[in-house]
Design an enzyme around this catalytic site. Structure first.
Site, PDB file in Angstrom:
ATOM      1  N   CYS A 126      18.181  -8.477 -41.449  1.00 16.91           N
ATOM      2  CA  CYS A 126      17.853  -9.598 -40.045  1.00 16.91           C
ATOM      3  C   CYS A 126      19.023  -9.597 -39.091  1.00 16.91           C
ATOM      4  CB  CYS A 126      17.071 -10.356 -40.290  1.00 16.91           C
ATOM      5  SG  CYS A 126      17.117 -11.922 -41.193  1.00 16.91           S
ATOM      6  N   HIS A 234      17.713 -16.516 -35.778  1.00 14.15           N
ATOM      7  CA  HIS A 234      18.932 -16.227 -36.614  1.00 14.15           C
ATOM      8  C   HIS A 234      19.636 -16.513 -35.174  1.00 14.15           C
ATOM      9  CE1 HIS A 234      17.897 -16.411 -40.591  1.00 14.15           C
ATOM     10  NE2 HIS A 234      18.325 -14.642 -40.501  1.00 14.15           N
TER      11      HIS A 234
HETATM   12  C1  2RA Z   1      18.082 -14.381 -45.355  1.00 12.36           C
HETATM   13  N1  2RA Z   1      18.748 -11.408 -44.173  1.00 12.36           N
HETATM   14  O1  2RA Z   1      18.252 -14.890 -43.937  1.00 12.36           O
HETATM   15  C2  2RA Z   1      18.005 -12.642 -44.919  1.00 12.36           C
HETATM   16  C3  2RA Z   1      16.589 -12.058 -44.830  1.00 12.36           C
HETATM   17  N2  2RA Z   1      15.609 -12.952 -45.926  1.00 12.36           N
HETATM   18  O2  2RA Z   1      18.285 -14.947 -45.652  1.00 12.36           O
END
Ligand code: 2RA
Length: 329
Positions: A126, A234
């Protein structure tokens, strides 16, 4: 079209169904797949009800396409077996991403690498997806020399149990801890496992996947991935040094012209990307564009996206739509 969703009860698996429905991805049959613990439970999709089965049973139903988000071990074992029966696999785990023969794809960036014969296709991490969405056009124009990355990653990236821990902590319930430390009102520089080089697997995903997607192993990259008690998406602070100088106005225009990108950059009017606004959106939001005055040819930018949507489910569905449009499904 028979479509399997493997890991259908997880946060990303459930989001895949939402996005497939939202994109009008019609199927003749949905095959929801999960572990024995969930087998037999019902799943609704486009007005029909389907029964969850285990991977072996799903294989016998001969799906045409399978979206996987059930962890690396499940993908490592089952993705090749699904491919062997002629089922194309789009895998959201890290299991196949760095495999030489497996394409690692963000459709807006490198869909051109895909071919009719690709049977297992890897969905990038991601935090990589949202970053390369913004960096790809800049790399093409100014050629990236080095990246310094700091991420502020939603607790949803760890999974439902970690979200529950955070919510329990907010209610004063000290039950079922997933993390060794408090999540709420804290920042944890610990996403995935630590490696011998002192980085975490999450940080090395940013290093390795970015070079593969941009097809440039010369890019210098260092990253620090931090888990934060946020659920909308994020966020990433990126410091990027180019081989060539740039013009901020031109950068803003390049990003504005990118499909799937939204420039939110008017800080004097408090306009900048925030996870609270990216939640449930498929776009990648970029702002805080400013020259790094301490180093030539260097830019700072701030990138935010919903890690469950464009960071996982939506990117996978967009790959599936690309395969469908090409007639490869
Ligand atoms: C996290 N990128 O954010 C990884 C996806 N599970 O932990």
């Amino acid at each position: 079209m028979k479509l399997a969703v493997v890991g259908v009860t997880g946060l990303v698996g459930r989001k895949m169904l939402e996005v497939l429905d939202a994109y009008g991805f019609t199927v003749d049959e949905l095959i929801p797949v999960a572990s024995a613990r969930s087998a037999g439970q019902k799943v609704e999709y486009m007005g029909a009800s389907y029964t969850i089965v285990e991977p072996e049973q799903a294989l016998n139903l001969k799906p045409d396409l399978a979206l996987f988000s059930a962890g690396g071990d499940v993908s490592k074992h089952w993705a090749p077996r699904f491919a062997e029966v002629g089922c194309k696999v789009i895998d959201n785990s890290s299991a196949w991403r760095m495999h030489n023969d497996i394409k690692l794809v963000v459709p807006e960036v490198n869909a051109n690498v895909l071919g009719a014969d690709d049977m297992i296709i890897a969905n990038p991490n991601c935090s990589t997806i949202q970053m390369v969405m913004a960096l790809a056009p800049l790399h093409s124009k100014y050629k990236i020399k080095r990246l310094v990355i700091s991420t502020y990653q939603s607790i949803t990236g760890t999974g439902k149990d970690a979200v529950d821990q955070m919510n329990n902590e907010r209610k004063g319930i000290a039950a079922n801890k997933v993390y060794p430390h408090k999540i709420d009102q804290n920042c944890l520089p610990h996403c995935d496992e630590f490696l011998d080089n002192g980085y975490t697997k999450e940080e090395m995903k940013l290093v390795n996947e970015t070079r593969k997607i941009l097809s440039d192993q010369t890019i210098g990259i260092t990253a620090t991935a931090v888990r934060v008690p946020v659920t909308g998406g994020h966020a990433e602070s990126i410091n990027v040094t180019f081989h060539n100088d740039f013009d901020i106005a031109e950068i803003r225009e390049l990003l504005n012209n990118e499909t799937g990108m939204v420039v939110e950059d008017d800080p004097f009017n408090n306009v900048y990307p925030m996870p609270i606004n990216s939640h449930e959106r498929d776009e990648v939001f970029v702002g805080r564009l400013r020259r790094d005055e301490s180093l030539p040819n260097t830019l700072n930018l701030w990138i935010v996206a919903d890690n469950l949507r464009k960071g996982a489910a939506t990117n996978a569905v967009q790959i599936a739509m690309h395969l469908k449009q090409k007639g490869w499904l």
